[in-house]
Write a protein that holds these residues in place. Structure first.
Motif, PDB file in Angstrom:
ATOM      1  N   PHE A 212      33.661  50.286  42.754  1.00 17.39           N
ATOM      2  CA  PHE A 212      35.012  50.830  42.916  1.00 17.39           C
ATOM      3  C   PHE A 212      35.768  50.132  44.041  1.00 17.39           C
ATOM      4  CE2 PHE A 212      33.303  54.559  40.616  1.00 17.39           C
ATOM      5  CZ  PHE A 212      34.302  54.672  39.667  1.00 17.39           C
ATOM      6  N   ALA A 213      35.152  49.136  44.674  1.00 16.64           N
ATOM      7  CA  ALA A 213      35.772  48.469  45.820  1.00 16.64           C
ATOM      8  C   ALA A 213      36.349  47.117  45.419  1.00 16.64           C
ATOM      9  CB  ALA A 213      34.737  48.276  46.934  1.00 16.64           C
ATOM     10  N   GLU A 214      37.291  46.660  46.227  1.00 23.02           N
ATOM     11  CA  GLU A 214      37.801  45.297  46.112  1.00 23.02           C
ATOM     12  C   GLU A 214      37.144  44.409  47.160  1.00 23.02           C
ATOM     13  OE1 GLU A 214      42.334  46.220  44.601  1.00 23.02           O
ATOM     14  OE2 GLU A 214      41.870  46.459  46.717  1.00 23.02           O
TER      15      GLU A 214
ATOM     16  N   GLU B 103      42.965  38.553  50.365  1.00 24.69           N
ATOM     17  CA  GLU B 103      43.957  37.547  49.959  1.00 24.69           C
ATOM     18  C   GLU B 103      43.287  36.409  49.189  1.00 24.69           C
ATOM     19  OE1 GLU B 103      46.057  33.910  49.997  1.00 24.69           O
ATOM     20  OE2 GLU B 103      44.530  34.225  51.546  1.00 24.69           O
ATOM     21  N   VAL B 104      42.131  35.957  49.672  1.00 20.19           N
ATOM     22  CA  VAL B 104      41.407  34.883  48.988  1.00 20.19           C
ATOM     23  C   VAL B 104      40.929  35.349  47.617  1.00 20.19           C
ATOM     24  CG1 VAL B 104      39.311  33.469  49.073  1.00 20.19           C
ATOM     25  CG2 VAL B 104      40.732  33.706  51.107  1.00 20.19           C
ATOM     26  N   TRP B 105      40.497  36.591  47.527  1.00 23.37           N
ATOM     27  CA  TRP B 105      40.025  37.162  46.269  1.00 23.37           C
ATOM     28  C   TRP B 105      41.123  37.139  45.205  1.00 23.37           C
ATOM     29  CZ3 TRP B 105      40.044  42.506  44.084  1.00 23.37           C
ATOM     30  CH2 TRP B 105      38.983  42.736  43.220  1.00 23.37           C
TER      31      TRP B 105
ATOM     32  N   GLY C 222      31.153  40.449  41.876  1.00 28.88           N
ATOM     33  CA  GLY C 222      32.430  39.755  41.985  1.00 28.88           C
ATOM     34  C   GLY C 222      33.382  40.337  43.004  1.00 28.88           C
ATOM     35  N   ARG C 223      32.844  40.952  44.062  1.00 29.00           N
ATOM     36  CA  ARG C 223      33.693  41.543  45.092  1.00 29.00           C
ATOM     37  C   ARG C 223      33.754  40.628  46.311  1.00 29.00           C
ATOM     38  NH1 ARG C 223      33.923  43.916  40.847  1.00 29.00           N
ATOM     39  NH2 ARG C 223      34.049  46.182  40.621  1.00 29.00           N
ATOM     40  N   ALA C 224      34.883  40.642  46.995  1.00 30.73           N
ATOM     41  CA  ALA C 224      35.011  39.900  48.244  1.00 30.73           C
ATOM     42  C   ALA C 224      34.116  40.548  49.293  1.00 30.73           C
ATOM     43  CB  ALA C 224      36.466  39.894  48.712  1.00 30.73           C
ATOM     44  N   VAL C 225      33.484  39.731  50.130  1.00 30.83           N
ATOM     45  CA  VAL C 225      32.487  40.240  51.069  1.00 30.83           C
ATOM     46  C   VAL C 225      32.858  39.848  52.501  1.00 30.83           C
ATOM     47  CG1 VAL C 225      30.064  40.141  51.785  1.00 30.83           C
ATOM     48  CG2 VAL C 225      30.640  40.173  49.357  1.00 30.83           C
TER      49      VAL C 225
END
Length: 494
Positions: free
Chosen positions: A285-287, A376-378, A314-317
């Protein structure tokens, strides 16, 4: 249907006895001495066809300081904040005390739903105290006896409609849009990423994950500026995924606090197994996912698995090393962390690594900037023209191999998705392209288009070699074959 019921009240009013009765086991210690329960205890409760989580809390003490009683009281108040329904228990034989009235006022202000239960009401001795409970102004009190199992039909009748109401009130988690397809026009221009900037209507969705007692709830409390989530030195206080909508340094965010994820072999308790599953669900559920490390024991196997799971989804870390205020040799430790990160998590090369202290709040500005950068990069978009110029330069400086004498040609590249960025390369003999060359291209994308750390998906599509003279040659061959056929059919001498 499920909800959380917190049993609260003064010490020694029978809360633990009631807890044991609801869960059907003697999980909580019971004694006539007040204060036996010092921490929160959870259990799976059952009452008729209702299934819910019940919390046995420490007795509410009239203490505001940092003594044991004060800490017990704060822990209970936080349980009140997070519970769907509070069962306020008084001792019917003692009657309503000044402390009961004081705590009733707290519940009136902080709890979502309150049910008053006058315990120890069996026989005539509890009648007067049960009548006094009306004066608390929290609705009709229930007369129960936890020890003898009396009054539970009335408790069921009070809980059933509230359970339906809680289910309707609970907001459904809003899954973020991921793997967003780009139109041909979007891919050509590379524009449109600004449409995904966080707003009040669409806050940035952030999950904080990590091992137990890494400081996740403490960090979120510091971010939102209040003790909203349960904290303490005991590992595992947080048992489920809790979302909080707030503004983090003027950026609207929905933050998921997750239960600590232990190694699989150590996950034996049923509630904790559900907690781990809930934590993994929060990642979906996260971005952006913040992997919170304990700086004293960073990058253990479970930390690596958690970070890899977020990348796979596939989430930004963002990696945050907590308890930085306790570290003595900070420069040496920081170099050590960076070296370990690059070595152990190459799939997240370049992902932000920040140091924070959840206890003092130091480093929160760095964390905020890292989260925004990762988001932003995501959402980054690169135009097709820039990608193909870049692809030409990459293949010139390091041409693809020619396995078996067959040269691999990378002909065309375009971005097809964002959140996270995904690209397609049309090429020849894609089945012969080694993994090392694919990594070369992914690392080049990270470096040349400023996309550190975010998952990058690179797909190859086979494009056979086209010969512009093939159709002409086929025509010539066909016409020649036809002429020979006619000559064979023509009579001699004609």
């Amino acid at each position: 249907m499920t909800f959380t019921l917190a049993i609260v009240g003064r010490p020694n009013v029978g809360k633990s006895t009631l807890f044991n009765r609801l869960v059907g086991k003697k999980l909580a210690l019971v004694d006539n001495q007040p204060g036996v329960t010092r921490d929160l205890r959870e259990g799976d409760a059952r009452l008729g066809d209702l299934r819910f989580v019940v919390i046995d809390s420490a007795g509410l003490e009239m203490a505001e300081d940092d003594s044991l009683q004060g800490r017990m009281r704060r822990l209970t108040e936080r349980a009140v904040d997070e519970a769907d329904i509070c069962l306020f228990v008084i001792d019917a034989r003692t009657g309503v005390t000044a402390a009961d009235e004081y705590f009733a006022d707290i519940l009136r202000r902080r709890a979502r739903h309150v049910i008053v239960a006058a315990n120890k009401s069996e026989g005539r001795a509890g009648e007067a105290g049960a009548m006094e409970a009306y004066s608390l102004g929290l609705g009709d009190p229930l007369r129960i006896s936890a020890e003898h199992g009396e009054g539970f039909d009335d408790l069921y009748a009070a809980l059933a409609p509230l359970a339906d109401q809680v289910e309707d009130e609970r907001p459904a988690p809003i899954a973020p849009q991921v793997d967003v397809d780009l139109s041909e026009a979007d891919a050509e221009s590379g524009e449109g990423a600004e449409a995904w900037r966080p707003s009040a209507d669409r806050p940035l969705q952030l999950a904080v994950i990590g091992r137990p007692n890494a400081g996740k709830s403490t960090l979120i409390n510091k971010i939102i500026g209040e003790d909203r989530l349960l904290t303490g030195p005991e590992a595992g206080i947080t048992r489920d995924s809790i979302s909080v909508t707030t503004e983090f340094m003027s950026t609207p965010m929905r933050i998921f606090d997750t239960a600590g994820m232990r190694k699989r072999a150590k996950v034996t308790d049923k509630v904790e197994k559900l907690s781990v599953a809930d934590g993994l669900r929060a990642v979906r559920f996260a971005e952006v996912v913040v992997v919170l490390l304990d700086v004293a024991i960073p990058f253990e196997q479970q930390d690596l698995r958690i970070a890899d799971f977020a990348e796979t989804e596939g989430r930004a870390v963002v990696v945050a090393a907590n308890k930085w205020d306790l570290e003595d040799d900070k420069p040496h430790k920081l170099n050590e962390l960076r070296h370990s990160f690059e070595k152990l998590l190459p799939q997240l090369k370049g992902a932000p690594l920040v140091t924070v202290s959840a206890r003092t709040g130091k480093g929160l500005d760095r964390l905020h900037n890292a989260i925004l950068k990762a988001h932003e990069v995501w959402n980054r978009r690169v135009s097709t023209a820039r990608l193909n110029r870049w692809l030409s330069d990459m293949t010139e400086s390091h041409p693809p191999p020619a396995p078996g004498g067959r040269r691999i040609r990378l002909r065309y590249m375009t971005q097809v998705k964002t959140r996270p960025p995904a690209f397609i390369v049309k090429a020849t003999h894609t089945d012969k392209l080694p993994d090392s060359y694919q990594r070369y291209l992914v690392n080049g994308l990270r470096q040349d288009f400023d996309m550190p750390g975010t998952p990058i998906r690179l797909f190859f599509r086979d494009q056979g070699v086209s010969n512009p003279y093939r159709a002409k040659a086929n025509k010539i061959n066909q016409s020649g074959a036809l002429s020979k056929h006619k000559n064979r059919q023509r009579p001699k001498g004609s």
